[in-house]
Design an enzyme around this catalytic site. Structure first.
Site, PDB file in Angstrom:
ATOM      1  N   LYS A 155      -9.675  94.924  56.179  1.00 12.52           N
ATOM      2  CA  LYS A 155     -10.345  95.795  55.205  1.00 12.52           C
ATOM      3  C   LYS A 155     -11.765  95.296  54.979  1.00 12.52           C
ATOM      4  CE  LYS A 155      -9.622  97.745  50.552  1.00 12.52           C
ATOM      5  NZ  LYS A 155      -8.742  97.776  49.371  1.00 12.52           N
ATOM      6  N   SER A 207      -7.108 102.255  47.935  1.00 10.22           N
ATOM      7  CA  SER A 207      -8.401 102.180  48.589  1.00 10.22           C
ATOM      8  C   SER A 207      -8.335 101.655  50.025  1.00 10.22           C
ATOM      9  CB  SER A 207      -9.344 101.288  47.774  1.00 10.22           C
ATOM     10  OG  SER A 207      -8.823  99.967  47.701  1.00 10.22           O
ATOM     11  N   SER A 216      -3.606  99.545  45.898  1.00 16.85           N
ATOM     12  CA  SER A 216      -4.358  99.901  47.110  1.00 16.85           C
ATOM     13  C   SER A 216      -3.785  99.420  48.436  1.00 16.85           C
ATOM     14  CB  SER A 216      -5.794  99.409  46.994  1.00 16.85           C
ATOM     15  OG  SER A 216      -6.512 100.309  46.214  1.00 16.85           O
TER      16      SER A 216
END
Ligand code: GLN
Length: 488
Positions: free
Chosen positions: A79, A154, A178
């Site tokens: 990420k 997210s 997330s």
């Protein structure tokens, strides 16, 4: 089976038995990325040259007869809020569009030490604020199960990359859901470890008392393998817990006999899509049939969790994001005529609207006169929520809930921020209480994956892994492939 659809444990066997090379495997992943990335848009940055160089080193080790770690030579993705030395780390924000970190996050150091391979950095909601990946400055990621739907957020890029076969494993971060929510929207396994299990050093801070890094993978075994590498105490993070890390793969037993599974009634109330509820109920019945004891119970303060989170998280974010002032690093406006004007313009240009909304909310609840009414009250309610869990765990070993009350919804901008915030109801309490939580695929609604959440006692990742593994092995949900790129 195509290499890009495989799991870490399958590929490890192929690598050590010299059936494939890591270079071959890494090339197969980039070919897959070339094939579907235009449609999925899971990545912000790719790093092919370094990935292939790293793969060649692993191949040399295998050729020399060295023992390799389970993750060695198996390509994953990170990420884009986790710091990777020399590899652009943007938080999907214009503010950090050109940031090349000078150090590795603790988890990255551990992964490099195990000779793993980083394909690139995955797309996310800007600074991890959001549930759809639409707030990325660069692009909106699409859900590989239906490209017109959101991948969640997210960590939407990390989950979509797994579902589309664009990575074998990925890392996400979870402040209010997330990791678990995008895992659920994409039919993946995602685990948020106990707060303090994984060092946050090098993960760009959103809300420091809630943030936690964790894996998104195809199955529970892979999640345990990645956890083994990323967990552990770190002197750079004062909240990192000085506890021993078990071998999580040893917890993977097919056995839930006598396991007490709690069903908190508040998670099955208004707002839960009846079709999602029906998939969850089937999973509960399966557990019962496999010998688990189902206990109905209550977490009475659940209704206050979302509002509490949306006070605490923005408050911490407003403090954490104050460092992006156009002076030290990040975007800088070059036309301002004074320092205050430069900072103001740099921040309004560098941050998108969701980030600005959170900074304003956070600054408001921390300002004098409002602090006691909002922030202090929220901290008190947070304690009540944690105590609810302590009481519940006197009656059960794990809690079972939906991961999200709905499946992935259309990318059409029709959802207002408040409605999206309210959908975090099942995941947020787990962060507020610092507990471990895993999302495992448990069915489909209208062709979209449904996720079941298992919540554990502090530092008891092993029990939720065991319960998740038992369910997974009794079903085939983790073997169904997203219908992208002509796959069936
Ligand atoms: N959806 C939540 C939010 O918008 C959670 C985000 C996260 O876990 N990073 O804050």
């Amino acid at each position: 089976m195509e290499l890009y659809k495989s799991t870490i444990h399958e590929l490890h066997e192929l690598l050590v038995n010299k059936k494939i090379s890591s270079v071959e495997l890494t090339n197969a992943l980039y070919e897959r990325i070339d094939q579907v990335e235009d449609q999925v848009k899971a990545y912000v940055t790719l790093d092919k040259e370094n990935a292939l160089a790293q793969a060649a080193k692993v191949d040399a080790k295998i050729a020399a007869g060295e023992t390799i770690k389970p993750l060695a030579g198996v390509p994953g993705a990170i990420k884009d809020n986790i710091s990777t030395k020399g590899l652009r780390t943007t938080c999907s924000s214009k503010m950090l569009e050109n940031l090349n970190p000078i150090y590795d996050a603790h988890v990255i150091k551990n992964l490099r030490a195990d000779d793993t391979i980083f394909l690139g950095k995955t797309n996310m909601d800007e600074f991890a604020m959001g549930s759809t990946t639409e707030s990325s400055f660069f692009k909106t990621t699409c859900n590989p199960w239906n490209l017109t739907r959101v991948p969640g957020g997210s960590s939407g890029g990390s989950a979509a990359a797994i579902a589309a076969g664009e990575a074998i494993w990925t890392l996400g971060s979870d402040t209010g859901g997330s990791i678990r929510q995008p895992a659920s929207f994409n039919g993946c396994v995602g685990i948020k470890p106990t707060y303090g299990r994984v060092s946050r050093y090098g993960c760009v801070a959103f809300a420091s008392s809630l943030d936690q890094i964790g894996p998104i993978t195809r199955d529970v075994t892979d999640a345990a393998i990645v956890l083994n590498t990323i967990c552990g105490v770190d002197g750079h993070d004062s909240t990192s817990l000085p506890v021993e890390v078990p071998d999580f793969t040893k917890a993977l037993k097919q056995d839930v006999k006598g396991l007490k599974i709690g069903l908190p009634k508040e998670y099955f109330g208004a707002g839960l899509d009846p079709k999602v509820e029906s998939e969850i109920s089937k999973a509960v019945e399966q557990y019962r049939a496999m010998g688990a004891e189902i206990v109905e119970l209550s977490l009475p303060h659940t209704e206050y969790a979302v509002i509490t989170y949306y006070i605490i998280a923005p408050a911490e974010a407003s403090a954490n994001l104050a460092r992006f002032d156009g002076v030290r690093y990040g975007h800088r406006n070059m036309n301002a005529t004074s320092a205050p004007e430069m900072t103001t313009l740099s921040r309004t240009e560098g941050f998108g609207s969701e980030v600005q909304r959170r900074i304003m909310l956070g600054t408001y609840v921390l300002s004098s006169g409002y602090y006691d009414a909002y922030y202090k009250k929220a901290m008190q309610v947070r304690t009540l929520i944690r105590r609810d869990f302590e009481e519940a765990f006197k009656q059960c070993d794990v809690l079972l809930t939906p991961t999200s009350p709905v499946v992935a919804y259309p990318i059409d901008g029709k959802m207002d921020p408040l409605s999206i915030y309210l959908l975090d109801v099942c995941t947020i309490p787990v962060n507020l209480a610092g507990l471990p939580g895993i999302s495992v695929p448990c069915g489909f609604v209208d062709g979209m994956p449904v996720g079941m959440q298992l919540i554990g006692k502090p530092l008891d990742e092993e029990t939720i892994l065991r319960a998740a593994y038992t369910f997974e092995q009794a079903n085939d949900y983790h073997k169904v492939i997203a219908p992208i790129g002509g796959d069936k």
